[in-house]
Design a protein around this motif. Structure first.
Motif, short mmCIF file in Angstrom:
data_model
loop_
_atom_site.label_atom_id
_atom_site.label_comp_id
_atom_site.label_asym_id
_atom_site.label_seq_id
_atom_site.Cartn_x
_atom_site.Cartn_y
_atom_site.Cartn_z
N UNK A 280 0.84 -1.20 0.00
CA UNK A 280 0.00 0.00 0.00
C UNK A 280 0.87 1.25 0.00
N UNK A 281 1.94 1.25 0.78
CA UNK A 281 2.84 2.40 0.82
C UNK A 281 3.55 2.61 -0.52
N UNK A 282 3.91 1.52 -1.18
CA UNK A 282 4.51 1.65 -2.51
C UNK A 282 3.53 2.22 -3.52
N UNK A 283 2.28 1.77 -3.45
CA UNK A 283 1.25 2.32 -4.34
C UNK A 283 1.05 3.80 -4.07
N UNK A 284 1.02 4.17 -2.80
CA UNK A 284 0.86 5.57 -2.44
C UNK A 284 2.05 6.40 -2.93
N UNK A 285 3.25 5.86 -2.79
CA UNK A 285 4.43 6.60 -3.25
C UNK A 285 4.43 6.77 -4.77
N UNK A 286 3.97 5.76 -5.50
CA UNK A 286 3.86 5.89 -6.96
C UNK A 286 2.86 6.98 -7.31
N UNK A 287 1.75 7.04 -6.58
CA UNK A 287 0.75 8.08 -6.82
C UNK A 287 1.32 9.47 -6.56
N UNK A 288 2.10 9.62 -5.50
CA UNK A 288 2.71 10.92 -5.19
C UNK A 288 3.72 11.31 -6.26
N UNK A 289 4.52 10.37 -6.70
CA UNK A 289 5.50 10.66 -7.76
C UNK A 289 4.77 11.03 -9.05
N UNK A 290 3.66 10.36 -9.35
CA UNK A 290 2.89 10.70 -10.55
C UNK A 290 2.30 12.10 -10.46
N UNK A 291 1.83 12.49 -9.29
CA UNK A 291 1.29 13.84 -9.12
C UNK A 291 2.39 14.89 -9.32
N UNK A 292 3.56 14.64 -8.76
CA UNK A 292 4.69 15.57 -8.94
C UNK A 292 5.08 15.64 -10.41
N UNK A 293 5.12 14.49 -11.07
CA UNK A 293 5.46 14.43 -12.50
C UNK A 293 4.43 15.22 -13.32
N UNK A 294 3.15 15.07 -12.99
CA UNK A 294 2.12 15.78 -13.72
C UNK A 294 2.25 17.29 -13.50
N UNK A 295 2.49 17.71 -12.26
CA UNK A 295 2.67 19.14 -12.00
C UNK A 295 3.88 19.71 -12.75
N UNK A 296 4.95 18.95 -12.81
CA UNK A 296 6.13 19.43 -13.56
C UNK A 296 5.83 19.59 -15.04
N UNK A 297 5.15 18.61 -15.63
CA UNK A 297 4.82 18.70 -17.05
C UNK A 297 3.87 19.87 -17.30
N UNK A 298 2.86 20.02 -16.46
CA UNK A 298 1.91 21.11 -16.65
C UNK A 298 2.55 22.47 -16.40
N UNK A 299 3.47 22.55 -15.44
CA UNK A 299 4.17 23.81 -15.21
C UNK A 299 5.13 24.14 -16.36
N UNK A 300 5.70 23.10 -16.94
CA UNK A 300 6.62 23.30 -18.06
C UNK A 300 5.90 23.93 -19.25
N UNK A 301 4.68 23.47 -19.48
CA UNK A 301 3.90 24.00 -20.60
C UNK A 301 2.92 25.08 -20.19
N UNK A 302 2.91 25.45 -18.91
CA UNK A 302 2.05 26.52 -18.36
C UNK A 302 0.59 26.33 -18.75
N UNK A 303 0.09 25.15 -18.47
CA UNK A 303 -1.31 24.84 -18.78
C UNK A 303 -2.17 25.23 -17.61
#
Length: 91
Positions: free
Chosen positions: A68-91
């Motif tokens: 469960x903790x690994x799944x949660x950590x993958x979700x947190x990393x995905x959220x950070x990745x999504x924010x970085x991509x969206x910030x890069x393209x200023x969406x």
């Protein structure tokens, strides 16, 4: 082919699909927000399913907690990745 071998093969392909969804989801969010978030959510659910059925995380409470903790950590990393991509393209 044994049932155990085919089950592992199915899990392996489910993992590949989930990782692909996790990698592509933020990029699709740039084009269509609802679709990209849905694909990323599918990837997170796929990773959670993979960890749930992996024999390493079955058994006692602490093994399941690690899954469960690994799944949660993958979700947190995905959220950070999504924010970085969206910030890069200023969406």
């Amino acid at each position: 082919m044994s049932e155990k071998g085919s089950n592992f093969k199915t899990l392996k392909y489910a993992l590949y699909f989930a990782v692909l969804c996790l990698a592509v989801g933020p990029w699709l969010t740039i084009l269509r927000q609802e679709f990209g978030i849905g694909v990323a959510g599918t990837g997170i659910i796929g990773i959670g399913t993979y960890f749930e059925f992996l024999p390493r995380f079955q058994g006692n409470f602490f093994k399941r907690l690690v899954g469960v903790l690994l799944t949660f950590s993958v979700a947190v990393v995905e959220i950070i990745y999504m924010f970085l991509i969206l910030a890069l393209f200023r969406v």
